[in-house]
Design a protein around this motif. Structure first.
Motif, short mmCIF file in Angstrom:
data_model
loop_
_atom_site.label_atom_id
_atom_site.label_comp_id
_atom_site.label_asym_id
_atom_site.label_seq_id
_atom_site.Cartn_x
_atom_site.Cartn_y
_atom_site.Cartn_z
N ARG A 159 -0.39 12.29 -9.35
CA ARG A 159 -0.61 11.14 -10.26
C ARG A 159 -1.38 10.00 -9.60
NH1 ARG A 159 3.10 11.09 -14.76
NH2 ARG A 159 4.36 12.94 -14.71
N PHE A 160 -2.45 10.35 -8.90
CA PHE A 160 -3.35 9.32 -8.37
C PHE A 160 -4.79 9.72 -8.68
CE2 PHE A 160 -1.98 12.09 -4.83
CZ PHE A 160 -3.18 12.68 -4.52
N ARG A 161 -5.68 8.74 -8.63
CA ARG A 161 -7.07 8.96 -9.07
C ARG A 161 -8.09 8.82 -7.96
NH1 ARG A 161 -6.64 4.32 -13.35
NH2 ARG A 161 -5.55 3.54 -11.51
N HIS A 162 -7.61 8.66 -6.73
CA HIS A 162 -8.53 8.49 -5.60
C HIS A 162 -8.06 9.37 -4.45
CE1 HIS A 162 -8.64 4.82 -8.02
NE2 HIS A 162 -9.93 4.84 -7.76
N ILE A 163 -9.03 9.93 -3.72
CA ILE A 163 -8.63 10.77 -2.58
C ILE A 163 -9.67 10.64 -1.46
CG2 ILE A 163 -9.65 12.92 -3.50
CD1 ILE A 163 -7.04 14.32 -2.47
N PRO A 164 -9.22 10.18 -0.29
CA PRO A 164 -10.14 10.12 0.84
C PRO A 164 -10.48 11.53 1.34
CG PRO A 164 -8.27 8.64 1.15
CD PRO A 164 -7.93 9.56 0.01
N VAL A 165 -11.72 11.68 1.79
CA VAL A 165 -12.17 12.95 2.37
C VAL A 165 -12.13 12.77 3.88
CG1 VAL A 165 -14.03 14.65 2.41
CG2 VAL A 165 -13.72 13.20 0.38
N MET B 27 0.83 -1.21 0.00
CA MET B 27 0.00 0.00 0.00
C MET B 27 0.87 1.27 0.00
SD MET B 27 -1.19 0.14 3.96
CE MET B 27 -0.02 0.62 5.25
N THR B 28 0.24 2.39 -0.34
CA THR B 28 0.88 3.69 -0.16
C THR B 28 0.46 4.18 1.21
OG1 THR B 28 0.71 4.14 -2.53
CG2 THR B 28 1.04 6.05 -1.09
N ALA B 29 1.46 4.40 2.09
CA ALA B 29 1.14 4.77 3.47
C ALA B 29 0.92 6.28 3.64
CB ALA B 29 2.25 4.29 4.41
N ARG B 30 1.58 7.06 2.79
CA ARG B 30 1.40 8.53 2.91
C ARG B 30 0.27 8.96 2.00
NH1 ARG B 30 7.11 11.55 3.33
NH2 ARG B 30 5.67 13.22 3.79
N VAL B 31 -0.92 8.95 2.54
CA VAL B 31 -2.11 9.22 1.73
C VAL B 31 -2.40 10.72 1.71
CG1 VAL B 31 -4.55 8.67 1.40
CG2 VAL B 31 -3.04 6.98 2.46
N VAL B 32 -2.59 11.24 0.51
CA VAL B 32 -3.00 12.64 0.36
C VAL B 32 -4.52 12.68 0.51
CG1 VAL B 32 -3.05 14.64 -1.19
CG2 VAL B 32 -1.07 13.10 -1.19
P1 AMP Z 1 -4.56 5.45 -8.50
O1 AMP Z 1 -4.26 6.34 -9.68
O2 AMP Z 1 -5.46 6.12 -7.52
O3 AMP Z 1 -5.01 4.09 -8.92
O4 AMP Z 1 -3.19 5.24 -7.69
C1 AMP Z 1 -1.89 5.38 -8.24
C2 AMP Z 1 -0.87 5.25 -7.12
O5 AMP Z 1 -1.08 6.30 -6.16
C3 AMP Z 1 -0.92 3.96 -6.31
O6 AMP Z 1 0.39 3.63 -5.91
C4 AMP Z 1 -1.77 4.31 -5.08
O7 AMP Z 1 -1.45 3.54 -3.92
C5 AMP Z 1 -1.41 5.75 -4.88
N1 AMP Z 1 -2.52 6.56 -4.37
C6 AMP Z 1 -3.83 6.45 -4.68
N2 AMP Z 1 -4.55 7.38 -4.05
C7 AMP Z 1 -3.68 8.10 -3.31
C8 AMP Z 1 -3.81 9.20 -2.40
N3 AMP Z 1 -4.97 9.79 -2.15
N4 AMP Z 1 -2.67 9.65 -1.80
C9 AMP Z 1 -1.47 9.09 -2.05
N5 AMP Z 1 -1.29 8.06 -2.89
C10 AMP Z 1 -2.37 7.57 -3.51
#
Ligand code: AMP
Length: 144
Positions: A101-107, A77-82
């Protein structure tokens, strides 16, 4: 448009999470069954340990082959979540996603997760907003 407005357009199923000890195979099963691209890793469903997306699973499969499927999600997993808040503007969240460069973001609210939005949710909401603005402008020009 604010994140809170985007959350209202989504079905209120909450955020799909898996516990840190879950295997990668099980997480892939959850992604497939729920038709989603990422799952938050959380022990209690409220506090985040990380996020695992389909990209992480594919990356590990490509690197190490199917043996990675029996590892636990916390190892990939990615531990440093934005994150973002309900009060943030959709455009700013889109910028965060583009920059990171990610497509999901927790609120989050405080240290608790209250939802999750995808780039698809943001783009859909922005397109609806632009269509409404276009109709309003056309109405003004035509004198309605
Ligand atoms: P995704 O584009 O969301 O499928 O994710 C691409 C990469 O970014 C993967 O390595 C995910 O674990 C990571 N990732 C996804 N969402 C987030 C986020 N909100 N913050 C940081 N990393 C993320």
């Amino acid at each position: 448009m604010l994140v809170s407005q985007i959350l209202k357009t989504k079905s209120d199923d909450g955020v799909v999470t898996v516990a840190p000890g879950t295997t990668v195979a099980k997480a892939a099963e959850v992604l497939s069954a729920r038709k989603i691209g990422a799952v938050v890793v959380s022990a209690d469903g409220k506090h985040m340990a990380g996020i695992v997306s389909e990209r992480d699973v594919v990356r590990e499969l490509g690197r190490r082959g199917p043996t990675c499927l029996s590892d636990t999600v916390d190892s990939i997993m990615t531990a440093r979540v934005v994150t973002c808040t309900r009060a943030e503007r959709a455009d700013d969240v889109l910028q965060k996603m583009t920059d990171g460069r990610f497509r999901h973001i927790p609120v989050v609210e405080g240290d608790e997760m209250v939802g999750l939005i995808s780039i698809g949710d943001v783009v859909k909401a922005r397109l609806a907003e632009l269509a409404m603005e276009k109709d309003a402008l056309e109405g003004m020009i035509k004198g309605f």
